[in-house]
Design an enzyme around this catalytic site. Structure first.
Site, short mmCIF file in Angstrom:
data_model
loop_
_atom_site.label_atom_id
_atom_site.label_comp_id
_atom_site.label_asym_id
_atom_site.label_seq_id
_atom_site.Cartn_x
_atom_site.Cartn_y
_atom_site.Cartn_z
CG ASN A 9 -7.34 -1.20 -13.40
OD1 ASN A 9 -7.37 -0.32 -12.54
ND2 ASN A 9 -8.22 -2.19 -13.43
CD1 TRP A 10 -1.33 1.57 -12.37
CD2 TRP A 10 -1.03 3.36 -11.06
NE1 TRP A 10 -0.31 2.32 -12.91
CE2 TRP A 10 -0.11 3.42 -12.12
CE3 TRP A 10 -1.03 4.38 -10.11
CZ2 TRP A 10 0.81 4.46 -12.26
CZ3 TRP A 10 -0.11 5.43 -10.24
CH2 TRP A 10 0.79 5.46 -11.30
CE LYS A 11 -6.78 -4.97 -11.40
NZ LYS A 11 -7.09 -6.38 -11.43
CG HIS A 97 -12.02 -3.98 -14.12
ND1 HIS A 97 -12.02 -4.97 -13.16
CD2 HIS A 97 -10.82 -4.04 -14.75
CE1 HIS A 97 -10.84 -5.59 -13.22
NE2 HIS A 97 -10.11 -5.05 -14.18
CD GLU A 99 -10.40 -6.40 -10.09
OE1 GLU A 99 -10.14 -5.20 -9.86
OE2 GLU A 99 -9.53 -7.22 -10.45
CD GLU A 169 -9.53 -6.34 -18.37
OE1 GLU A 169 -8.32 -6.19 -18.28
OE2 GLU A 169 -10.33 -5.99 -17.50
N GLY A 175 -5.84 -11.35 -12.85
CA GLY A 175 -5.19 -11.49 -11.54
C GLY A 175 -4.92 -12.93 -11.14
CB SER A 215 -2.41 -13.00 -16.21
OG SER A 215 -3.22 -13.15 -15.05
N GLY A 236 -3.13 -5.12 -15.22
CA GLY A 236 -3.33 -4.91 -13.79
C GLY A 236 -2.01 -5.04 -13.05
N GLY A 237 -1.74 -6.23 -12.50
CA GLY A 237 -0.56 -6.46 -11.67
C GLY A 237 0.74 -5.95 -12.28
#
Ligand code: PEP
Length: 252
Positions: A9-11, A97, A99, A169, A175, A215, A236-237
């Protein structure tokens, strides 16, 4: 049969140039299709979906959207529908998600409508859910996760579940650099399979891919993914770095 899946997920990261470079590097690592027990998915921003779909045609990499609106079309300024995504060759969407739930007021009610629209449009859904830190500390994490899944997905027919990929998640791990321990991940994934088996069937429960997200990186992926009920990761990251992401893919 459920598959092992690594999804990035590149956000709101990577402009067009960076997106293309990341895909180029991933395609260097994975030049041919994987065996059919494994899948690689990336979710770039909406504006970069078309070029990435083009670049990844007939490769091992599949493309997902990070969100969509539930309506087919209409006066929803700034929104994008399932049929628009399908029209550009995007057949997978991430929904729920944390977020989106916390920053964009995405409620269970909205998610029910989004799930319905994605299914009607024959899209696959990576459905995200997970407890917050206070909920875990209070010992409510199983109940919270059960409620999120029940509200959005337990109205589905058994056949709809072919289009569902689950992503547990824990919000406290997203994150933050803090990861659920392999035992915590396995415990929750086994619980999820148990409630699905109770509501539907053991067969369906065995067939659903359940990803862990929070993470995950190259250094902890192997341990998390070695659990019998953890079928992959939503990343993510670490998905923004080709070497990290490739190493995670090689762990499935
Ligand atoms: C995510 O946002 O889905 C996620 C898992 O992020 P990170 O890997 O950065 O924790």
């Amino acid at each position: 049969m459920r598959k092992n899946i690594v999804a990035g997920n590149w956000k709101m990261n990577n402009d067009l140039e960076a997106s293309k470079l990341l895909i180029k590097n991933l395609l260097n690592e994975f030049p041919s299709k994987l065996d059919n027990t494994k899948r690689i998915i990336v979710a770039p921003t909406f504006v970069n979906l078309i070029p990435i779909v083009e670049m990844t045609k007939n490769t091992a990499i599949e493309v997902a959207a990070q969100n969509m609106h539930f309506a087919q079309s209409g006066a929803f300024t700034g929104e994008i529908s399932a049929s628009m995504l399908k029209g550009i060759g995007v057949n997978i969407v991430i929904l729920g998600h944390s977020e989106r739930r916390s920053m964009f007021n995405e409620t269970d009610e909205i998610l029910v409508k989004k799930v319905e629209s994605a299914l009607q449009n024959k899209m696959e859904i990576i459905f995200c859910f997970g407890e917050m830190l206070e909920e875990r500390k209070a010992g409510n994490h199983f109940k919270v996760v059960e409620d999120q899944i029940k509200k959005a997905l337990f109205n589905l027919n058994e056949s709809d579940w072919k289009q569902i990929i689950l992503a547990y998640e824990p919000v406290w791990a997203i994150g933050t650099g803090e990861t659920a321990s392999p035992d915590q991940a396995q415990e929750m994934h086994a619980f999820i399979r148990k409630i699905i088996a109770k509501k539907y069937s053991q067969e369906l429960s065995n067939d659903v891919s359940i990803l862990y997200g929070g993470s995950m990186k190259a250094s902890n992926a192997k341990e998390l993914l070695s659990n019998p009920d953890v079928d992959g990761g939503l990343i993510g990251g670490a998905a923004l770095n080709a070497d990290e992401f490739s190493a995670i893919i090689k762990s499935i």
